[in-house]
Design an enzyme around this catalytic site. Structure first.
Site, PDB file in Angstrom:
ATOM      1  CG  PHE A   1      16.518  -7.475   2.475  1.00 29.97           C
ATOM      2  CD1 PHE A   1      15.943  -7.821   1.266  1.00 29.97           C
ATOM      3  CD2 PHE A   1      16.518  -8.410   3.512  1.00 29.97           C
ATOM      4  CE1 PHE A   1      15.364  -9.071   1.083  1.00 29.97           C
ATOM      5  CE2 PHE A   1      15.951  -9.667   3.335  1.00 29.97           C
ATOM      6  CZ  PHE A   1      15.376 -10.005   2.121  1.00 29.97           C
TER       7      PHE A   1
ATOM      8  CB  ILE B   1       9.025  -1.793   0.099  1.00 27.99           C
ATOM      9  CG1 ILE B   1       8.070  -0.846   0.849  1.00 27.99           C
ATOM     10  CG2 ILE B   1       8.599  -1.930  -1.360  1.00 27.99           C
ATOM     11  CD1 ILE B   1       8.092   0.611   0.384  1.00 27.99           C
TER      12      ILE B   1
ATOM     13  NE  ARG C   1      10.970   9.594  -2.172  1.00 27.03           N
ATOM     14  CZ  ARG C   1       9.822   8.942  -1.948  1.00 27.03           C
ATOM     15  NH1 ARG C   1       9.399   8.008  -2.782  1.00 27.03           N
ATOM     16  NH2 ARG C   1       9.081   9.235  -0.894  1.00 27.03           N
TER      17      ARG C   1
ATOM     18  CD  GLU D   1       8.474  11.511  -8.648  1.00 26.92           C
ATOM     19  OE1 GLU D   1       9.200  10.520  -8.871  1.00 26.92           O
ATOM     20  OE2 GLU D   1       7.359  11.438  -8.117  1.00 26.92           O
TER      21      GLU D   1
ATOM     22  CG  HIS E   1       5.643   8.533  -7.158  1.00 27.63           C
ATOM     23  ND1 HIS E   1       6.558   9.441  -6.716  1.00 27.63           N
ATOM     24  CD2 HIS E   1       5.513   7.642  -6.133  1.00 27.63           C
ATOM     25  CE1 HIS E   1       6.973   9.127  -5.496  1.00 27.63           C
ATOM     26  NE2 HIS E   1       6.348   8.027  -5.117  1.00 27.63           N
TER      27      HIS E   1
ATOM     28  N   GLY F   1       3.242   3.710  -6.697  1.00 25.59           N
ATOM     29  CA  GLY F   1       3.526   2.723  -5.642  1.00 25.59           C
ATOM     30  C   GLY F   1       2.414   2.512  -4.633  1.00 25.59           C
TER      31      GLY F   1
END
Ligand code: DGY
Length: 323
Positions: free
Chosen positions: A156, A159, A242, A271, A289, A291
């Site tokens: 928490f 993000i 991740r 990855e 990926h 983000g």
């Protein structure tokens, strides 16, 4: 006075590279081909600062190279599980990251994946691209309603809280969270969020589970077969944290056998390799990926690295020092 030498491991936004050229004796990576371990070692021996990113594995072996010139590693990324932090500390290296500037964009991608998975958006697009769509049908691609549902956040931090705001204030979602520390009361009240005492409680109650914990050994395969089995059969798992937080084989099994309804992934174990099992499944939305991948954010990340190394070279404490 001669300029400090800095080595950048990957291609960065042009406007940040221009600033680097003005300020430093900089070695950029025009080809954007990832550097080998030997090249990274050599960079530590020849530059005052190494500026890697989340795709560069900065291992204990690399960090322990003899005759290092570098004193600081300015990571381009908020996550720094690509760097062996204990080894960096033991070598007396300062490490910085780029927090804050990618919070909203990463939360947007988490929300995007949640919506894509719930509403079967990837399947729908494939139907059209494969020229298989024959027109509207009352029973076609029936997904799940998002508004008013329960979102469970694992971790928490910034993000997760940004996602919770979008989900609660924008979609009327009820927020559950599981985190090691108690967030500020005003944040919890604004989101009308409920803290779960156990991960198991969150997994069994949420309609959507979104991962926001750091990667690394402590969280490796936190979401495993046993925990996936606790989720509702109608639930969706979202991962923008991740890849190694989730046991990929277990998730593929869960999606295949219907223990959960769907998943939305932006990150993968090992990855850029992706378990081929995911590619065969319709009920998983896959992004590469993305983000922090907005112009504003990537420039801001670069500027954050610039500010960190500038402070370090001026003999000050860098704002985003992690060790
Ligand atoms: C990070 O910064 O940690 C992301 O994974 C890349 O933006």
């Amino acid at each position: 006075m001669s300029k400090q030498k800095v080595i950048v491991t990957r291609k960065w936004p042009a406007e940040v590279e221009a600033q680097l050229k003005d300020l430093y004796d900089v070695h950029l990576n025009e080809s954007d081909i990832p550097m080998s371990a030997d090249e990274l070692k050599c960079a530590l021996q020849t530059a005052d600062a190494l500026l890697p990113t989340v795709t560069d594995q900065i291992t204990a072996d690399i960090l322990s190279v003899e005759n290092k010139r570098a004193k600081i590693i300015g990571n381009f990324g908020v996550g720094y599980n690509n760097i062996d932090i204990n080894a960096a500390k033991a070598q007396g290296l300062v490490v910085t990251n780029t927090p804050h500037v990618l919070t909203d964009c990463t939360a947007d991608i988490a929300m995007l994946l949640l919506l894509m998975s719930a509403r079967r958006a990837s399947e729908g697009e494939r139907l059209i691209r494969n020229k298989k769509w024959t027109g509207w049908k009352p029973t076609q691609l029936i997904g799940q309603k998002v508004t008013g549902k329960i979102l469970g956040l694992i971790g928490f931090g910034r993000i997760a809280q940004a996602m919770a705001k979008k989900a609660h204030h924008g979609f009327g979602m009820k927020i559950l969270f599981y985190a090691p520390s108690q967030p500020a009361q005003n944040i919890v009240e604004d989101l009308q969020a409920t803290r779960c005492e156990t991960l198991e409680e969150l997994l069994s109650e949420a309609n959507f589970v979104s991962l926001h914990c750091p990667g690394g050994e402590a969280t490796r395969h936190l979401i495993n077969e046993q925990r996936l089995k606790l989720m509702r059969p109608s639930a969706h798992l979202i991962n923008t944290a991740r890849g190694d937080v989730v046991d990929s084989k277990a998730l593929i099994k869960a999606l295949k056998e219907g223990w959960i309804a769907g998943a939305g992934l932006d990150v993968y174990e090992g990855e850029p390799a992706i378990d081929p099992g995911f590619l065969e499944l319709d009920n998983v939305a896959l992004l590469p990926h993305l983000g922090s991948a907005t112009e504003e954010t990537r420039v801001a990340m670069g500027n954050r690295v610039l500010a960190n190394i500038a402070a370090f070279f001026a003999g000050e404490e860098p704002g985003d020092r992690v060790v």
